[in-house]
Structure formats: C-alpha cells, structure tokens
Design an enzyme around this catalytic site. Structure first.
Site, mmCIF file in Angstrom:
data_model
loop_
_atom_site.group_PDB
_atom_site.id
_atom_site.type_symbol
_atom_site.label_atom_id
_atom_site.label_comp_id
_atom_site.label_asym_id
_atom_site.label_seq_id
_atom_site.Cartn_x
_atom_site.Cartn_y
_atom_site.Cartn_z
ATOM 1 N N LYS A 122 -10.158 -53.647 -20.500
ATOM 2 C CA LYS A 122 -11.305 -54.440 -20.058
ATOM 3 C C LYS A 122 -11.295 -55.793 -20.771
ATOM 4 O O LYS A 122 -11.477 -55.864 -21.980
ATOM 5 C CB LYS A 122 -12.606 -53.672 -20.347
ATOM 6 C CG LYS A 122 -13.855 -54.438 -19.958
ATOM 7 C CD LYS A 122 -15.088 -53.560 -20.080
ATOM 8 C CE LYS A 122 -16.361 -54.341 -19.840
ATOM 9 N NZ LYS A 122 -17.560 -53.514 -19.996
ATOM 10 N N ASP A 228 -27.904 -50.550 -19.893
ATOM 11 C CA ASP A 228 -27.543 -51.028 -18.549
ATOM 12 C C ASP A 228 -27.077 -49.830 -17.727
ATOM 13 O O ASP A 228 -26.131 -49.907 -16.949
ATOM 14 C CB ASP A 228 -26.451 -52.095 -18.633
ATOM 15 C CG ASP A 228 -26.241 -52.823 -17.304
ATOM 16 O OD1 ASP A 228 -27.149 -52.768 -16.440
ATOM 17 O OD2 ASP A 228 -25.170 -53.427 -17.118
HETATM 18 N N1 LIG Z 1 -12.129 -46.414 -18.465
HETATM 19 C C1 LIG Z 1 -12.116 -46.755 -17.166
HETATM 20 N N2 LIG Z 1 -11.402 -46.036 -16.266
HETATM 21 C C2 LIG Z 1 -11.365 -46.389 -14.959
HETATM 22 N N3 LIG Z 1 -12.011 -47.454 -14.441
HETATM 23 C C3 LIG Z 1 -12.735 -48.219 -15.272
HETATM 24 C C4 LIG Z 1 -12.833 -47.912 -16.668
HETATM 25 N N4 LIG Z 1 -13.625 -48.839 -17.253
HETATM 26 C C5 LIG Z 1 -14.006 -49.680 -16.261
HETATM 27 N N5 LIG Z 1 -13.482 -49.319 -15.069
HETATM 28 C C6 LIG Z 1 -13.690 -50.011 -13.768
HETATM 29 O O1 LIG Z 1 -13.973 -51.383 -13.974
HETATM 30 C C7 LIG Z 1 -15.285 -51.717 -13.532
HETATM 31 C C8 LIG Z 1 -15.966 -52.699 -14.481
HETATM 32 O O2 LIG Z 1 -16.120 -52.110 -15.765
HETATM 33 P P1 LIG Z 1 -17.461 -52.219 -16.600
HETATM 34 O O3 LIG Z 1 -17.208 -51.643 -17.954
HETATM 35 O O4 LIG Z 1 -18.596 -51.634 -15.836
HETATM 36 O O5 LIG Z 1 -17.610 -53.809 -16.734
HETATM 37 P P2 LIG Z 1 -18.744 -54.846 -16.236
HETATM 38 O O6 LIG Z 1 -19.542 -55.145 -17.453
HETATM 39 O O7 LIG Z 1 -17.978 -56.023 -15.799
HETATM 40 O O8 LIG Z 1 -19.557 -54.183 -15.167
HETATM 41 C C9 LIG Z 1 -16.006 -50.387 -13.445
HETATM 42 O O9 LIG Z 1 -17.054 -50.397 -12.546
HETATM 43 C C10 LIG Z 1 -14.888 -49.434 -13.044
HETATM 44 O O10 LIG Z 1 -14.668 -49.486 -11.645
#
Ligand SMILES: Nc1ncnc2c1ncn2[C@@H]1O[C@H](COP(=O)(O)OP(=O)(O)O)[C@@H](O)[C@H]1O
Ligand SMILES: [Mg+2]
Length: 305
Positions: A122, A228
């Site tokens: 991320k 959140d």
């Molecule tokens: N550990 C993970 N495994 C699989 N997909 C992930 C994971 N972390 C994030 N994602 C994907 O990436 C997207 C964005 O991550 P998130 O942590 O929610 O960031 P943001 O703050 O931008 O919403 C998630 O909605 C998911 O689809």
C-alpha cells in the site's frame, strides 16, 4: 506494467541523486544543486549528467523560478522507487506487479515476497487529489505541495504499520504486516473483495458477528478504534473470513472522542448489515464491544450486569 520495472534498471548514481534530494527536501522546497552534490557524494561534474537522467525518467521535478528558487524535488514516482528499492534490499519484497486497488489516499499493488507469498503493497498518497488539481500550476506550487505530500504520506504509512503491528499481536483479523518503508506498508494479500461488492452474503448474521468480535478484540486487547470502518474497508475472503483493512487513522481508546468514533464505526457496520437483513441495535453492539470480557451477545444468553 507499472513504473516499478525501473527499480532494477536504475543505476547506483541515480539512487544517490534521489536519496540526496530526499534528504534535502526536509529543509528545501526546491533542493539546490549544491546540496545534491554534497549529499550524493558524486563528482561535481557528473551530478548534472545524473540529474538529467533521473529527470528524463520522470522521477524528479525541476524548478527554475529565479535564482532563489531554483532546484529539484522528488515526485511520487521517485519516492516510490526509493521505497521499493529499500524493501527489496531488506528482502521484504521480491517483485511488484499489478494494481490491486486505487483508494482515495493510496495505490495498492500486488507483490511477491519470500516463499512466493502474495503481498499487498500500500503506497500512501496523502494529498493526491490536490496534486491533480494543481498540475497546471505545477512549477509554481508542486515543490511546496510535494514536501508535505512526502511527509504526510510517510507519517500515514508509519501510523498504519504501527497499528497493524499492535493488532497482529492480539491476533485480530487484520492484514498481517510484513514490512514498512517510507510511505509504503507491506502486508499479506488476501484473496477476496471489499464486502460492499457482494450483492448478497451467505450467513450475513455470522459475518456481522465476525466483524463485531474483531472490533471488540481491537478495542479491548489492542486498545484501538478503527475510525473509518465501513463496507469498503472490510475484505470478505473466498474462504469466508473477514479482514478489516485501512488502519492509518485509527486512534487509541483513551482518545477524547473515543466513544463517538467507536459509535460511528458501529453505526456504519449496523447500517450495512441491516441492508443484508441483519437486525442490530448500535447501542447494544457498542455496549458489547466496550463491555467486560469475552461477551455472549450473539448466543442468546442475557448479558450479565
Ligand atoms: N491486504 C490486502 N489484500 C488484498 N487487497 C487489499 C489489501 N489491502 C488493501 N487492498 C485493496 O486495496 C484497496 C485500498 O486499500 P485501503 O487500505 O482501503 O486504502 P484507502 O485508504 O486508499 O482506502 C482496498 O479496498 C482493497 O481492495
Ligand atoms: Mg479503504
């Protein structure tokens, strides 16, 4: 594919240039050439050559607004490559592949780690929206913006990594943390989708209970409130487990607004599962989460006083 292919192609000197600019961006909006020369420890005559090279690769911004403000700044691509290289050198990440999702404040990519483990990387991008809006005025504001983009994105990732570590220690159903560098958090990748993408969920009541049990564990054992929590930040896996993601904004349970923040999370969860036919009273659920010990709220047993 993405700009990460560049990670392997960049020469040592190019990383030195990027590093030198990164270090000096703590002090300068636009890093003057002499600082880049000093921190890169490259031959003064060669600095311009390498600067041009990284500039051509679109990893830095050049600003030429009068003598006082002349200089260079990293852009997000340059910052990404610094983090990607550090994670590769630490053997946390062996390769980076396709995008898994674009969030409001992040880009998430798939990666491969040791033992062929699938990872989610991320990249925090705080302030990206404003960056897009000011692109036209790029030369004028980009440096200033970028300094804070860099800093805020790094702070956000550091916070998320810290929270995940704490949550992993208590065994909550959140991503397992594999590493962290700069603005990047490396986690295990989960095979599933955001729960909002499902029109229907088998045993919605059971899934809801999984979520609440986890919120309770986070609250009681890690002393953290998500802040959140909603259907976009809950992954529902193929093997029918929930994973609560997206933790940078979490706060400790002794935060002055803790009750309110928890209550808002609970309301979001109740509202979403309400649409799937689950009846839940936010007051009762909040009480269950903050109440003493491992509760029995879902087993039909009356709660003890
Ligand atoms: N550990 C993970 N495994 C699989 N997909 C992930 C994971 N972390 C994030 N994602 C994907 O990436 C997207 C964005 O991550 P998130 O942590 O929610 O960031 P943001 O703050 O931008 O919403 C998630 O909605 C998911 O689809
Ligand atoms: Mg999210």
């Amino acid at each position: 594919m993405s700009h990460f292919e560049l990670t392997a192609q960049l020469e040592r000197e190019e990383y030195r240039i990027l590093n030198a600019i990164e270090v000096s961006m703590r002090k300068f909006e636009w890093v003057p050439m002499k600082n880049i020369t000093f921190y890169s420890r490259l031959d003064a005559e060669r600095v311009q050559f390498w600067l041009d090279k990284v500039h051509k690769r679109d990893l830095i911004l050049r600003h030429s607004g009068g003598l006082k403000n002349e200089g260079y700044a990293l852009n997000s691509k340059g910052y990404d490559l610094l983090a990607a290289r550090a994670l590769a050198e630490e053997d946390v990440v062996l390769s980076i592949g396709n995008s898994l999702g674009v969030g409001k404040e992040s880009d998430v990519y798939q990666g491969i780690g040791p033992g062929d483990e699938f990872l989610a990387l991320k990249f925090h991008r705080i302030g990206r929206t404003s960056f897009r809006n000011i692109k036209a005025k790029r030369d004028y504001v980009a440096g200033k913006f970028h300094t804070s983009w860099l800093y805020m994105s790094r702070v956000s990732a550091t916070r998320e990594a810290g929270h995940l570590k704490r949550l992993n220690e208590v065994g909550a159903d959140v991503p397992v943390l594999r590493g962290h560098n700069r603005h990047v958090v490396v986690m295990k990748q989960y095979d599933g989708q955001e729960i909002q993408e499902f029109d229907d969920v088998d045993d919605a009541q059971g899934v809801f209970e999984q979520v609440v049990r986890n919120v309770k564990k986070c609250y009681q054992e890690a002393r953290l409130i998500h802040c959140d929590l909603c259907e976009y930040n809950i992954i529902y896996t193929r093997d029918k487990h929930v994973v609560i993601i997206d933790w940078p904004q979490a706060v400790a349970t002794d935060h002055p607004n803790a009750r309110l923040l928890l209550r808002r999370d609970v309301e979001n969860v109740c509202r979403y599962f309400g649409r799937l036919g689950v009846e839940a009273d936010p007051d009762a659920v909040t009480a269950e989460i903050t109440g003493p010990g491992a509760g029995h709220a879902f087993k039909g047993a009356p709660r003890e006083c």
